[in-house]
Design an enzyme around this catalytic site. Structure first.
Site, PDB file in Angstrom:
ATOM      1  N   TRP A  13      44.146 -93.908 -38.704  1.00 42.84           N
ATOM      2  CA  TRP A  13      44.565 -92.829 -37.793  1.00 42.84           C
ATOM      3  C   TRP A  13      44.088 -91.456 -38.252  1.00 42.84           C
ATOM      4  O   TRP A  13      44.236 -90.473 -37.526  1.00 42.84           O
ATOM      5  CB  TRP A  13      46.092 -92.811 -37.671  1.00 42.84           C
ATOM      6  CG  TRP A  13      46.689 -94.045 -37.041  1.00 42.84           C
ATOM      7  CD1 TRP A  13      46.013 -95.143 -36.563  1.00 42.84           C
ATOM      8  CD2 TRP A  13      48.083 -94.302 -36.833  1.00 42.84           C
ATOM      9  NE1 TRP A  13      46.908 -96.068 -36.064  1.00 42.84           N
ATOM     10  CE2 TRP A  13      48.195 -95.574 -36.218  1.00 42.84           C
ATOM     11  CE3 TRP A  13      49.248 -93.595 -37.095  1.00 42.84           C
ATOM     12  CZ2 TRP A  13      49.416 -96.132 -35.871  1.00 42.84           C
ATOM     13  CZ3 TRP A  13      50.478 -94.158 -36.759  1.00 42.84           C
ATOM     14  CH2 TRP A  13      50.547 -95.406 -36.142  1.00 42.84           C
ATOM     15  N   LYS A  14      43.596 -91.358 -39.476  1.00 45.56           N
ATOM     16  CA  LYS A  14      43.175 -90.057 -40.030  1.00 45.56           C
ATOM     17  C   LYS A  14      44.334 -89.054 -39.897  1.00 45.56           C
ATOM     18  O   LYS A  14      45.485 -89.449 -40.007  1.00 45.56           O
ATOM     19  CB  LYS A  14      41.882 -89.587 -39.355  1.00 45.56           C
ATOM     20  CG  LYS A  14      40.806 -90.686 -39.412  1.00 45.56           C
ATOM     21  CD  LYS A  14      39.443 -90.234 -39.011  1.00 45.56           C
ATOM     22  CE  LYS A  14      38.486 -91.427 -39.111  1.00 45.56           C
ATOM     23  NZ  LYS A  14      37.110 -91.069 -38.803  1.00 45.56           N
ATOM     24  N   HIS A 102      36.827 -93.425 -48.375  1.00 46.46           N
ATOM     25  CA  HIS A 102      36.319 -93.177 -47.019  1.00 46.46           C
ATOM     26  C   HIS A 102      35.289 -92.047 -47.096  1.00 46.46           C
ATOM     27  O   HIS A 102      35.438 -91.117 -47.898  1.00 46.46           O
ATOM     28  CB  HIS A 102      37.472 -92.792 -46.090  1.00 46.46           C
ATOM     29  CG  HIS A 102      37.071 -92.725 -44.652  1.00 46.46           C
ATOM     30  ND1 HIS A 102      36.415 -91.633 -44.132  1.00 46.46           N
ATOM     31  CD2 HIS A 102      37.181 -93.620 -43.646  1.00 46.46           C
ATOM     32  CE1 HIS A 102      36.158 -91.860 -42.849  1.00 46.46           C
ATOM     33  NE2 HIS A 102      36.613 -93.059 -42.529  1.00 46.46           N
ATOM     34  N   GLY A 180      32.859 -91.454 -35.620  1.00 41.93           N
ATOM     35  CA  GLY A 180      33.353 -90.425 -34.706  1.00 41.93           C
ATOM     36  C   GLY A 180      32.283 -89.823 -33.810  1.00 41.93           C
ATOM     37  O   GLY A 180      32.506 -88.804 -33.168  1.00 41.93           O
ATOM     38  N   GLY A 241      38.606 -95.914 -36.126  1.00 41.10           N
ATOM     39  CA  GLY A 241      39.209 -94.585 -36.138  1.00 41.10           C
ATOM     40  C   GLY A 241      39.734 -94.226 -34.757  1.00 41.10           C
ATOM     41  O   GLY A 241      40.808 -94.661 -34.343  1.00 41.10           O
ATOM     42  N   GLY A 242      38.933 -93.459 -34.003  1.00 42.63           N
ATOM     43  CA  GLY A 242      39.352 -92.926 -32.703  1.00 42.63           C
ATOM     44  C   GLY A 242      40.033 -93.930 -31.790  1.00 42.63           C
ATOM     45  O   GLY A 242      41.103 -93.640 -31.227  1.00 42.63           O
TER      46      GLY A 242
HETATM   47  P1  PGA Z   1      35.566 -93.951 -35.669  1.00 42.47           P
HETATM   48  O1  PGA Z   1      36.038 -93.839 -37.217  1.00 42.47           O
HETATM   49  O2  PGA Z   1      35.991 -95.331 -35.197  1.00 42.47           O
HETATM   50  O3  PGA Z   1      36.322 -92.852 -34.965  1.00 42.47           O
HETATM   51  O4  PGA Z   1      34.108 -93.790 -35.650  1.00 42.47           O
HETATM   52  C1  PGA Z   1      35.874 -94.902 -38.103  1.00 42.47           C
HETATM   53  C2  PGA Z   1      36.338 -94.531 -39.484  1.00 42.47           C
HETATM   54  O5  PGA Z   1      36.153 -93.373 -39.889  1.00 42.47           O
HETATM   55  O6  PGA Z   1      36.904 -95.365 -40.208  1.00 42.47           O
END
Ligand code: PGA
Length: 259
Positions: A13-14, A102, A180, A241-242
């Site tokens: 989720w960052k 990461h 991202g 991520g997103g």
């Molecule tokens: P993303 O991120 O799916 O938004 O590209 C992946 C990640 O950073 O683990």
């Protein structure tokens, strides 16, 4: 995907979602996933530190078979490290997986291979599973340096770790240019690099570890591209991520076989 390795789909989720939003998304996710999904995939969510206790409570009280994950930790046990959280503290929250190294931690917060290795050791010491992230920049790829960069990161990341532990860990191959950006690696490129990571593990820890270790792909994984990526023979899941910030799209990735 390989029949002997259960895929792991992880939502990173960052720095998104407060603990109220976290509870809501985990509950929504639990309505979308069923026993078949949990039998065919392991699923983890990696909320910000402030959400961990709340998410742990929901997962445990509602018996939701999603594993709790963290996004990073410090390698020391305790001490004067303002703002940091130790692996031992995560273990006490029943965290199962910890993302280590990461690319955002490496690039934005200056984590080097040596620190990443110390974190991998600390995560293992506290009986959790590291998800070690590796991957090249666009310049490195264009320069023909992708494999040497990734090989160095894998080697350094698992230095001093026994074969048994290496086989139980997870490596996430995440090309930095795909994170991202909406620019996913092609299934063939992702497969090639994940197979290369497996060959590095083979060289370091032998064939049993290479066969057992789970290698995720990460970088703009979405419901529309999940199936073509996750059915590659050396890709054993995804670090998302997103698309993990929306319960429905994350659930669709977990159900990639149905697409
Ligand atoms: P993303 O991120 O799916 O938004 O590209 C992946 C990640 O950073 O683990």
């Amino acid at each position: 995907m390989n029949l002997t390795r259960k895929p792991l789909i992880s939502g990173n989720w960052k720095m998104h979602l407060n603990h109220f939003e976290a509870i809501q998304i985990v509950q929504t996710l639990s309505y979308q996933l069923d026993d078949n999904d949990y039998q065919s995939c392991d699923v983890s969510v990696h909320p910000p530190f402030t959400d961990l206790r709340s998410v742990q409570t929901v997962l445990e009280s509602d018996r939701i078979p999603v594993s709790l994950g963290a996004q990073h930790c410090h390698f020391e046990e305790k001490g004067a490290f303002t703002g940091e959280v130790s692996a031992g503290m995560l273990e006490k929250l029943n965290v199962k997986y910890v993302i280590v190294g990461h690319s955002e931690r490496r690039e934005v917060f200056g984590e080097d291979n040596e620190m990443v290795n110390m974190k991998v050791k600390s995560v293992f010491k506290h009986t959790m599973t590291p998800i070690l992230c590796v991957g090249e920049t666009i310049e490195e790829r264009e320069d023909g340096q992708a494999q040497s960069k990734v090989q160095n990161q894998v080697k350094a990341g698992v230095t001093g770790i026994g074969k048994e532990r290496i086989s139980s860990m997870v490596i996430a191959y995440e090309p930095i240019w795909a994170i991202g950006t909406g620019m996913t690696a092609t299934p063939a490129d992702a497969q090639e690099m994940c197979a290369f990571v497996r060959s590095c593990v083979h060289e370091i820890a032998g064939s049993a570890a290479a066969n057992a270790i789970r290698i995720q792909y990460g970088g703009s994984v979405k419901p529309v591209n999940a199936a073509e990526l996750l059915t590659q023979p050396d890709i054993d899941g995804a670090l998302v991520g997103g698309a993990s910030l929306d319960a429905e799209s994350f659930a669709r990735i977990v159900k990639y076989r149905l697409h």
